[in-house]
Motif scaffolding. Structure first.
Motif, PDB file in Angstrom:
ATOM      1  N   ILE A   1       4.190   5.083  -5.946  1.00  0.00           N
ATOM      2  CA  ILE A   1       4.078   4.890  -7.402  1.00  0.00           C
ATOM      3  C   ILE A   1       3.056   5.859  -7.979  1.00  0.00           C
ATOM      4  CG2 ILE A   1       3.265   3.270  -9.174  1.00  0.00           C
ATOM      5  CD1 ILE A   1       4.551   1.033  -7.362  1.00  0.00           C
ATOM      6  N   ASP A   2       1.909   5.997  -7.313  1.00  0.00           N
ATOM      7  CA  ASP A   2       0.876   6.916  -7.786  1.00  0.00           C
ATOM      8  C   ASP A   2       1.389   8.356  -7.806  1.00  0.00           C
ATOM      9  OD1 ASP A   2      -0.769   4.724  -8.011  1.00  0.00           O
ATOM     10  OD2 ASP A   2      -2.030   5.241  -6.277  1.00  0.00           O
TER      11      ASP A   2
ATOM     12  N   ARG B   1       2.602   1.577  -3.412  1.00  0.00           N
ATOM     13  CA  ARG B   1       1.652   1.999  -4.444  1.00  0.00           C
ATOM     14  C   ARG B   1       1.326   3.485  -4.333  1.00  0.00           C
ATOM     15  NH1 ARG B   1      -2.386  -3.215  -5.097  1.00  0.00           N
ATOM     16  NH2 ARG B   1      -0.993  -4.350  -6.491  1.00  0.00           N
ATOM     17  N   GLN B   2       1.272   4.002  -3.119  1.00  0.00           N
ATOM     18  CA  GLN B   2       1.054   5.440  -2.963  1.00  0.00           C
ATOM     19  C   GLN B   2       2.225   6.206  -3.569  1.00  0.00           C
ATOM     20  OE1 GLN B   2      -1.724   7.244  -1.770  1.00  0.00           O
ATOM     21  NE2 GLN B   2      -0.518   8.782  -2.842  1.00  0.00           N
TER      22      GLN B   2
ATOM     23  N   THR C   1       0.839  -1.204   0.000  1.00  0.00           N
ATOM     24  CA  THR C   1       0.000   0.000   0.000  1.00  0.00           C
ATOM     25  C   THR C   1       0.872   1.251   0.000  1.00  0.00           C
ATOM     26  OG1 THR C   1      -1.781  -1.178   1.143  1.00  0.00           O
ATOM     27  CG2 THR C   1      -1.801   1.233   1.267  1.00  0.00           C
TER      28      THR C   1
END
Length: 134
Positions: free
Chosen positions: A43-44, A40-41, A37
């Motif tokens: 990456i975003d 991914r944050q 998680t």
């Protein structure tokens, strides 16, 4: 639920889906879910920054396209392309990135830039031809 509902292209859905319910009962899975998680944050955030930078890049190249059109230059500048190939390969290697990825990026932006420059030239040097949101 049918087999086709549970199977993904690469096998059972559990092999590709992060199952937060499993995390409740397995500290190792919980730690992995938390870290994924977080990553991914990040990456975003990086994707958002990359898109914003790409937009800025195309704004600058639109100005170059306008100047080329006004001066009667061709959309392509092969000397600049050769320079950019070498430069981006060095940057990729210094960053620990496969230079082939940098080359794919370069190929994409150069191809798009040439298309955009050709559109500007065809519009008599008017960069507004690229304004798809007007």
């Amino acid at each position: 639920m049918t087999d086709s509902d549970t199977d993904s292209e690469n096998g059972d859905w559990r092999s590709t889906t992060i199952d937060a319910a499993q995390a409740e009962h397995n500290p190792k899975v919980a730690a992995a879910v938390e870290r994924i998680t977080q990553l991914r944050q990040s990456i975003d955030n990086i994707d958002g920054a990359a898109i914003a930078l790409l937009a800025e890049r195309f704004k600058a190249t639109a100005q170059v396209g306008q100047l080329k059109a006004e001066a009667g230059f061709a959309p392509a500048d092969y000397q600049r392309e050769d320079y950019q190939i070498q430069r981006l390969h060095r940057i990729a290697e210094d960053a620990g990135l496969d230079p082939d990825i940098a080359e794919m990026y370069r190929e994409f932006v150069v191809t798009e830039t040439k298309k955009r420059h050709a559109r500007i030239a065809a519009a008599g040097g008017d960069p507004q031809v690229l304004d798809v949101f007007a």
